[in-house]
Design an enzyme around this catalytic site. Structure first.
Site, PDB file in Angstrom:
ATOM      1  CE  LYS A 181       2.339   2.870  -2.488  1.00  0.00           C
ATOM      2  NZ  LYS A 181       2.181   1.595  -3.223  1.00  0.00           N
ATOM      3  CB  VAL A 182       6.177   8.969  -1.923  1.00  0.00           C
ATOM      4  CG1 VAL A 182       6.337   9.733  -3.235  1.00  0.00           C
ATOM      5  CG2 VAL A 182       5.105   9.601  -1.042  1.00  0.00           C
ATOM      6  CB  SER A 183       8.254   5.848   1.708  1.00  0.00           C
ATOM      7  OG  SER A 183       8.863   4.903   0.877  1.00  0.00           O
ATOM      8  CB  THR A 209       7.400   3.302   5.517  1.00  0.00           C
ATOM      9  OG1 THR A 209       6.832   4.410   4.818  1.00  0.00           O
ATOM     10  CG2 THR A 209       6.725   3.175   6.874  1.00  0.00           C
ATOM     11  CB  ALA A 210      10.897  -0.864   5.058  1.00  0.00           C
ATOM     12  CG  HIS A 234       5.565  -4.678  -1.213  1.00  0.00           C
ATOM     13  ND1 HIS A 234       4.639  -4.203  -0.313  1.00  0.00           N
ATOM     14  CD2 HIS A 234       5.898  -3.627  -2.003  1.00  0.00           C
ATOM     15  CE1 HIS A 234       4.414  -2.924  -0.555  1.00  0.00           C
ATOM     16  NE2 HIS A 234       5.172  -2.552  -1.575  1.00  0.00           N
TER      17      HIS A 234
END
Length: 276
Positions: A54-56, A106-107, A147
């Site tokens: 799982k990555v951005s 991404t944020a 989140h």
């Protein structure tokens, strides 16, 4: 051979991958799991450390030579974007020190697009769980959070200066692409991996109680109602299939960021993804 998988301990990831991790997906190999914040998995993926990771989405330009983007299992949606939090009544970030959860998240990429031409004075990369307490204590003028912080930031006496998801959706009309699932080229067949992940998602929705103990064990002291809201927001139709809107969102994010000189130019996510 066991499949190496790296995901976050967040409820959306443990909920989605519970069946795969615990051997309930027919035909899938045994799985060895590493739990880490996405900033850690972004860096590990550059080293080719995991078969599934799982990555951005923001990290994809550095990873797609070595990984396939799977069209399922990730975090993408509406009304679930990052927040910029402050104390008091601050209305801008001029002269501010801002805590962010990672340089290739991404944020942070959305934040950089939003602050184009009005960048804050200083950025500090801070472990996610330290951001809200740090802003509340005055160590940082603002913090970029994701989140479950959407549900809990008022407890810290903080105010949302901007919802970057609302900004992105209002500007593009597209969902927010947050976290992606990648399969390492040459190590795992992307078609098989997609089938395993989709079956794990299907089982999660079919019997939510089956994953409850596992999810709560890794939920980092979140209350059960926050866990439920977290899953309800981040596990959605895009988790099962990115679809046209999902791929369009990824392409828009990376295209805009490349045009702004924030990430390397990359070929279309659709061309580099395995799709069924």
């Amino acid at each position: 051979m066991a499949l190496s998988l790296a995901i976050s301990p967040c409820p959306n990831d443990t909920f989605v991958f519970d069946a795969l991790v615990h051997g309930r997906v027919p035909g899938a190999p045994p799985v060895e799991v590493t739990y880490a914040d996405v900033d850690v998995t972004n860096t590990a993926a550059e080293r080719g450390a995991f078969d599934l990771v799982k990555v951005s989405y923001a990290a994809l330009p550095w990873l797609l030579d070595d990984y396939h983007l799977l069209p399922c299992g990730g975090a993408l949606g509406r009304g679930c974007g990052p927040l910029v939090l402050t104390r008091g009544d601050r209305t801008d970030l001029s002269g501010a020190t801002v805590a962010v959860p990672g340089e290739r998240t991404t944020a942070y990429l959305l934040f950089r697009l939003w602050t184009a031409g009005q960048a804050p004075a200083r950025i500090e990369v801070v472990p996610f769980h330290e951001i809200m307490p740090g802003v509340a204590a005055g160590r940082y003028d603002a913090g970029l959070v994701i989140h479950e912080a959407r549900f809990t930031y008022p407890r810290h006496g903080l105010t949302a200066l901007v919802d970057l998801g609302e900004w992105w959706e209002g500007d593009t009309g597209l969902p927010i692409p947050l976290g992606a699932i990648l399969a390492r080229r040459g190590a795992v067949d992307p078609a098989e991996a997609t089938a395993w992940v989709r079956e794990s998602v299907r089982q999660a929705w079919a019997d939510p109680a089956a994953s409850r103990e596992y999810v709560l064990a890794h939920a980092q002291e979140m209350e059960p109602d926050v866990v439920d809201r977290h899953i309800g927001l981040y596990v959605n139709e895009f988790t099962a299939d990115l679809g046209e809107a999902g791929f369009a969102a990824v392409e828009a994010l990376l295209g805009r960021a490349a045009d702004a000189g924030l990430v390397p130019q990359t070929s279309s996510s659709r061309a580099t993804a395995w799709t069924s």
